[in-house]
Enzyme design. Structure first.
Site, mmCIF file in Angstrom:
data_model
loop_
_atom_site.group_PDB
_atom_site.id
_atom_site.type_symbol
_atom_site.label_atom_id
_atom_site.label_comp_id
_atom_site.label_asym_id
_atom_site.label_seq_id
_atom_site.Cartn_x
_atom_site.Cartn_y
_atom_site.Cartn_z
ATOM 1 N N ARG A 1 0.819 -1.211 0.000
ATOM 2 C CA ARG A 1 0.000 0.000 0.000
ATOM 3 C C ARG A 1 0.853 1.262 0.000
ATOM 4 O O ARG A 1 0.485 2.260 -0.594
ATOM 5 C CB ARG A 1 -0.933 -0.007 1.204
ATOM 6 C CG ARG A 1 -2.061 -0.995 1.032
ATOM 7 C CD ARG A 1 -2.825 -1.170 2.303
ATOM 8 N NE ARG A 1 -3.707 -0.053 2.602
ATOM 9 C CZ ARG A 1 -4.886 0.138 2.022
ATOM 10 N NH1 ARG A 1 -5.310 -0.677 1.100
ATOM 11 N NH2 ARG A 1 -5.643 1.149 2.370
ATOM 12 N N CYS B 1 -13.730 6.154 -12.198
ATOM 13 C CA CYS B 1 -14.154 5.464 -10.978
ATOM 14 C C CYS B 1 -14.215 3.951 -11.193
ATOM 15 O O CYS B 1 -14.984 3.461 -12.019
ATOM 16 C CB CYS B 1 -15.519 5.977 -10.526
ATOM 17 S SG CYS B 1 -16.143 5.050 -9.121
ATOM 18 N N ASN C 1 -9.664 -6.171 -2.668
ATOM 19 C CA ASN C 1 -9.070 -4.838 -2.760
ATOM 20 C C ASN C 1 -7.849 -4.904 -3.686
ATOM 21 O O ASN C 1 -7.023 -5.798 -3.554
ATOM 22 C CB ASN C 1 -8.669 -4.358 -1.357
ATOM 23 C CG ASN C 1 -8.335 -2.883 -1.326
ATOM 24 O OD1 ASN C 1 -7.564 -2.389 -2.149
ATOM 25 N ND2 ASN C 1 -8.928 -2.162 -0.389
ATOM 26 N N HIS D 1 -23.087 6.271 -8.829
ATOM 27 C CA HIS D 1 -22.041 7.159 -8.314
ATOM 28 C C HIS D 1 -22.661 8.410 -7.688
ATOM 29 O O HIS D 1 -23.660 8.913 -8.181
ATOM 30 C CB HIS D 1 -21.120 7.575 -9.466
ATOM 31 C CG HIS D 1 -19.832 8.154 -9.005
ATOM 32 N ND1 HIS D 1 -18.688 7.391 -8.878
ATOM 33 C CD2 HIS D 1 -19.514 9.413 -8.609
ATOM 34 C CE1 HIS D 1 -17.707 8.173 -8.435
ATOM 35 N NE2 HIS D 1 -18.186 9.401 -8.264
ATOM 36 N N ASN E 1 -15.427 3.808 5.468
ATOM 37 C CA ASN E 1 -14.861 5.147 5.581
ATOM 38 C C ASN E 1 -15.694 6.033 4.677
ATOM 39 O O ASN E 1 -15.769 5.790 3.474
ATOM 40 C CB ASN E 1 -13.404 5.183 5.085
ATOM 41 C CG ASN E 1 -12.511 4.205 5.846
ATOM 42 O OD1 ASN E 1 -12.757 3.880 7.004
ATOM 43 N ND2 ASN E 1 -11.470 3.720 5.197
ATOM 44 N N HIS F 1 -18.762 2.758 -0.575
ATOM 45 C CA HIS F 1 -18.353 1.352 -0.439
ATOM 46 C C HIS F 1 -17.951 1.081 1.001
ATOM 47 O O HIS F 1 -17.700 2.012 1.768
ATOM 48 C CB HIS F 1 -17.171 1.039 -1.358
ATOM 49 C CG HIS F 1 -15.906 1.793 -1.018
ATOM 50 N ND1 HIS F 1 -15.726 3.133 -1.318
ATOM 51 C CD2 HIS F 1 -14.775 1.400 -0.369
ATOM 52 C CE1 HIS F 1 -14.533 3.523 -0.887
ATOM 53 N NE2 HIS F 1 -13.931 2.499 -0.287
ATOM 54 N N CYS G 1 -25.005 -9.972 30.555
ATOM 55 C CA CYS G 1 -24.246 -9.369 29.449
ATOM 56 C C CYS G 1 -24.254 -7.847 29.648
ATOM 57 O O CYS G 1 -25.307 -7.252 29.853
ATOM 58 C CB CYS G 1 -24.884 -9.763 28.120
ATOM 59 S SG CYS G 1 -24.444 -8.673 26.756
ATOM 60 N N HIS H 1 -29.946 -10.838 22.273
ATOM 61 C CA HIS H 1 -28.542 -11.094 22.602
ATOM 62 C C HIS H 1 -27.928 -12.070 21.596
ATOM 63 O O HIS H 1 -28.316 -13.231 21.524
ATOM 64 C CB HIS H 1 -28.403 -11.663 24.021
ATOM 65 C CG HIS H 1 -26.971 -12.015 24.331
ATOM 66 N ND1 HIS H 1 -26.080 -11.122 24.856
ATOM 67 C CD2 HIS H 1 -26.272 -13.162 24.106
ATOM 68 C CE1 HIS H 1 -24.889 -11.704 24.970
ATOM 69 N NE2 HIS H 1 -24.986 -12.934 24.518
HETATM 70 ZN ZN ZN Z 1 -18.369 5.440 -9.271
HETATM 71 ZN ZN ZN Z 2 -26.261 -9.151 25.418
#
Ligand code: ZN
Ligand code: ZN
Ligand code: ZN
Length: 334
Positions: free
Chosen positions: A20, A39, A75, A112, A152, A165, A195, A239
Site C-alpha cells: 500500500r 471510478c 481490494n 455514483h 470510511n 463502499h 451481558c 442477545h
Molecule cells: Zn463510481
Molecule cells: Zn447481550
C-alpha cells in the site's frame, strides 16, 4: 510483502503493508477520485477491479459485467496478502506473523455520487446480507481469526474512492480494540452474571436521554462515554455474539434503522465524514456467546485526534451525548 507485528509491551498488532505504501496517492491529502470515468466502482467499469467474489445480480447477469445491485471484489491494494500460509514467526522476544489475510471491498451501489443516507432501506438490507455472506465465508478459512467490516465515508475519514463502499479486512489475529471489549465483557459477565450490552440496552431504553431511534429488534443511541461528537451505537435487542449468526429475518429492521440513523447524522451535521465498524465475536469462537453482544459503532470525524488522545487514550469530546441525541432526534426524516 505484508507482515503483522505485535508490540512487545501491549498486545497490539500492527499491519506492515509495503504494497500500500508504494501508492503515492496514499500520502496525498487530495486522494479522492471525483472523475466518474476513472471510478473503478461504477457500473460499466468492472474491468478496473479484480474479479468479484460475491454479487447481488437480481437479473442473473454475468459476473464482472453490469447488471449488479452490489459487488464484492478483492481490494486492488490489499493491506494483507493472500499467501498460502499463515505462520507465526518465532523469535525469542518479538512476535510476528506473515501478512496472510483477506481484504475485500463491498461496492454498495452501482450509482455514483450517492451516500449511505440516500440509499434505500432495500439497498441497506442488501449490504447487510452481503456482510453476512462474507463473514460466513471467512468462517470457513481456519487460518483467519477475525474479520472486521468497516466503512470510511468522506476523505477526512480515510475514503480514497468517492463511490460509496465498505471494506472487510480478515486477519489471523484478533484486533486489539475487539480483544479489549471481549475481555471487559467477559469480566463483567463473570462478576454480574449478565451481558454488559444487554444491561446497557435496558438502561438506555428506560432512561431515553441518549436514545435516537428504536424498532422491534434494534436500538440506536449516543454512547454514554462518546469519544467523538455524535458517536452512535446500534445494538440488537436480541442477545447475539456474532453478526453473522443474527437471524436473517431481522436484517430488514436493521436496514431501516441504519438508513434513519445515517439520515439523522447527514442532516444534523451536513454530511459529516465518519467511520462505521461492526464489532462481532471472533470467527468460529463460541467461548464469548453469553458475554459478548455484537454492535455497530458510527464514529463521525468532527474533531481532531491529537497529541493528548494519542498519548493518553483519553478523548476530549466537546459535545455532550445527551445534547447530541436531542439534536439528532429533532431531525425530520423523509
Ligand atoms: Zn463510481
Ligand atoms: Zn447481550
Ligand atoms: Zn465496539
Amino acid at each position: 510483502m505484508s507482515e503483522l507485528r505485535k508490540d512487545p509491551v501491549v498486545d497490539r498488532w500492527v499491519i506492515m503493508s509495503e504494497e500500500r505504501a508504494v501508492r503515492p496517492s496514499d500520502f496525498s491529502t487530495h486522494a479522492i477520485k471525483t472523475s466518474k470515468t476513472a471510478c473503478p466502482f461504477c457500473s460499466g467499469n468492472e474491468h478496473y477491479t479484480p474479479s468479484e467474489v460475491f454479487a447481488d445480480r437480481p437479473d442473473q447477469s454475468a459476473a464482472n459485467k453490469p447488471g449488479w445491485k452490489l459487488r464484492v471484489v478483492p481490494n486492488k491494494f490489499p493491506a494483507l496478502a493472500t499467501t498460502p500460509h499463515a505462520d507465526v514467526r518465532h523469535h525469542h522476544f518479538f512476535s510476528s506473523h506473515n501478512g496472510y489475510g483477506r481484504h475485500e471491498v463491498i461496492v454498495e451501489t452501482p450509482v455514483h455520487g450517492v451516500g449511505p443516507s440516500d440509499l434505500s432501506v432495500s439497498d441497506h438490507e442488501c449490504i447487510l446480507k452481503a456482510y453476512r455472506h462474507r463473514l460466513l465465508d471467512m468462517q470457513r478459512d481456519p487460518r483467519l481469526a477475525y474479520a472486521l467490516l468497516f466503512k470510511n465515508h468522506g476523505a477526512l475519514a480515510g475514503a480514497t474512492v468517492d463511490h460509496t463502499h465498505s471494506q472487510m479486512i480478515a486477519t489471523p489475529i484478533v484486533p486489539f480494540a475487539v480483544e479489549e471489549e471481549l475481555r471487559s465483557a467477559r469480566d463483567y459477565h463473570a462478576d454480574k452474571q449478565e451481558c454488559v450490552y444487554c444491561r446497557l440496552l435496558k438502561e438506555e431504553t428506560s432512561d431515553g436521554t441518549r436514545l435516537i431511534g428504536e424498532n422491534d429488534a434494534f436500538v440506536a443511541i449516543q454512547a454514554f462515554a462518546s469519544r467523538f461528537p455524535c458517536e452512535t451505537w446500534i445494538l440488537p435487542k436480541r442477545h447475539t455474539s456474532h453478526f453473522e449468526l443474527h437471524p436473517e429475518n431481522e436484517m430488514s429492521l436493521l436496514a431501516g434503522l441504519m438508513k434513519e440513523t445515517f439520515q439523522r447524522l447527514h442532516r444534523a451535521l451536513d454530511d459529516p465524514p465518519f467511520n462505521t465498524v461492526i464489532h462481532s465475536a471472533p470467527l468460529r469462537d463460541r467461548s464469548h456467546d453469553t458475554c459478548y453482544h455484537w454492535h455497530i459503532e458510527i464514529l463521525p470525524k468532527l474533531t481532531q485526534v491529537a497529541g493528548y488522545e494519542w498519548g493518553s487514550g483519553v478523548f476530549i469530546n466537546p459535545l455532550l451525548p445527551e445534547q447530541a441525541a436531542q439534536s439528532l432526534r429533532q431531525v425530520t426524516l423523509s
